[in-house]
Design a protein around this motif. Structure first.
Motif, PDB file in Angstrom:
ATOM      1  N   HIS A   1       3.395   5.887  -2.890  1.00 20.58           N
ATOM      2  CA  HIS A   1       4.573   6.622  -3.489  1.00 20.58           C
ATOM      3  C   HIS A   1       4.674   6.759  -4.852  1.00 20.58           C
ATOM      4  N   ALA A   2       4.165   5.873  -5.572  1.00 23.55           N
ATOM      5  CA  ALA A   2       4.140   5.418  -7.011  1.00 23.55           C
ATOM      6  C   ALA A   2       3.042   6.361  -7.738  1.00 23.55           C
ATOM      7  N   ARG A   3       2.166   6.938  -6.804  1.00 24.15           N
ATOM      8  CA  ARG A   3       1.167   7.879  -7.055  1.00 24.15           C
ATOM      9  C   ARG A   3       0.010   7.371  -8.032  1.00 24.15           C
TER      10      ARG A   3
ATOM     11  N   ASP B   1       0.762  -1.185  -0.012  1.00 23.71           N
ATOM     12  CA  ASP B   1      -0.059  -0.129   0.026  1.00 23.71           C
ATOM     13  C   ASP B   1       0.839   1.445   0.021  1.00 23.71           C
ATOM     14  N   LYS B   2       2.009   1.151   0.812  1.00 25.03           N
ATOM     15  CA  LYS B   2       2.863   2.386   0.636  1.00 25.03           C
ATOM     16  C   LYS B   2       3.530   2.528  -0.594  1.00 25.03           C
ATOM     17  N   TRP B   3       4.058   1.402  -1.356  1.00 24.41           N
ATOM     18  CA  TRP B   3       4.630   1.678  -2.442  1.00 24.41           C
ATOM     19  C   TRP B   3       3.625   2.271  -3.691  1.00 24.41           C
TER      20      TRP B   3
ATOM     21  N   GLY C   1      11.201   3.069  -3.832  1.00 24.75           N
ATOM     22  CA  GLY C   1      11.115   4.549  -3.347  1.00 24.75           C
ATOM     23  C   GLY C   1      11.134   4.817  -1.978  1.00 24.75           C
ATOM     24  N   GLU C   2      11.565   6.089  -1.895  1.00 27.78           N
ATOM     25  CA  GLU C   2      11.824   6.462  -0.241  1.00 27.78           C
ATOM     26  C   GLU C   2      10.723   7.576   0.212  1.00 27.78           C
ATOM     27  N   ARG C   3      10.018   8.013  -0.843  1.00 28.74           N
ATOM     28  CA  ARG C   3       9.156   9.021  -0.265  1.00 28.74           C
ATOM     29  C   ARG C   3       8.037   9.322  -1.497  1.00 28.74           C
ATOM     30  N   ARG C   4       7.008  10.022  -1.411  1.00 33.34           N
ATOM     31  CA  ARG C   4       6.154  10.469  -2.210  1.00 33.34           C
ATOM     32  C   ARG C   4       6.419  11.819  -2.894  1.00 33.34           C
ATOM     33  N   GLY C   5       7.187  11.614  -3.991  1.00 33.28           N
ATOM     34  CA  GLY C   5       7.774  12.849  -4.629  1.00 33.28           C
ATOM     35  C   GLY C   5       7.066  13.197  -5.771  1.00 33.28           C
TER      36      GLY C   5
END
Length: 124
Positions: free
Chosen positions: A16-18, A11-13, A71-75
């Motif tokens: 992050h990947a939008r 869910d986090k990935w 991915g380290e953050r939601r950029g």
């Protein structure tokens, strides 16, 4: 340690990947049916890493994605696009038919408005 750091909750990935606006929406998508490497996953805490292939529905389309990086953050969006490879890019949508426009000068007559309403009802 390096192998563990390269893996991330699904869910986090997805967040992050939008692919989804919030983590809770990503978790709902996982719970409603998502496949990782062909196997069904129902828990948002499932760990994924580079090389895993995800298959999930997003709106009316089915997405097939290979994870390239954790991915380290939601950029920003350009950064998010580097996290995955789209294996089945969505086909371009067909343009929606244009509603008829009133060509005459001034206000449309009652007859013209009824014709416009009939056309709008057919599109819906």
């Amino acid at each position: 340690m390096g192998e563990q750091a390269a893996r991330l909750r699904i869910d986090k990935w997805l967040w992050h990947a939008r692919f989804f606006k919030t983590r809770s929406l990503a978790a709902k998508a996982v719970a409603s049916g998502l496949r990782v490497n062909g196997l069904s996953v129902a828990k948002p805490a499932h760990m994924v890493g580079p090389g895993d292939v995800l298959t999930f529905s997003q709106g009316r389309t089915v997405r097939v994605i290979r994870i390239a990086a954790p991915g380290e953050r939601r950029g920003p969006a350009p950064e998010a696009r580097t996290l995955y490879v789209d294996l089945d890019p969505p086909a371009p949508r067909a343009p929606e038919p244009q509603a008829p426009r009133y060509d005459g000068g001034g206000r449309p007559t009652k007859r013209d408005r009824r014709a416009l309403d009939r056309h709008r009802d057919v599109l819906e």
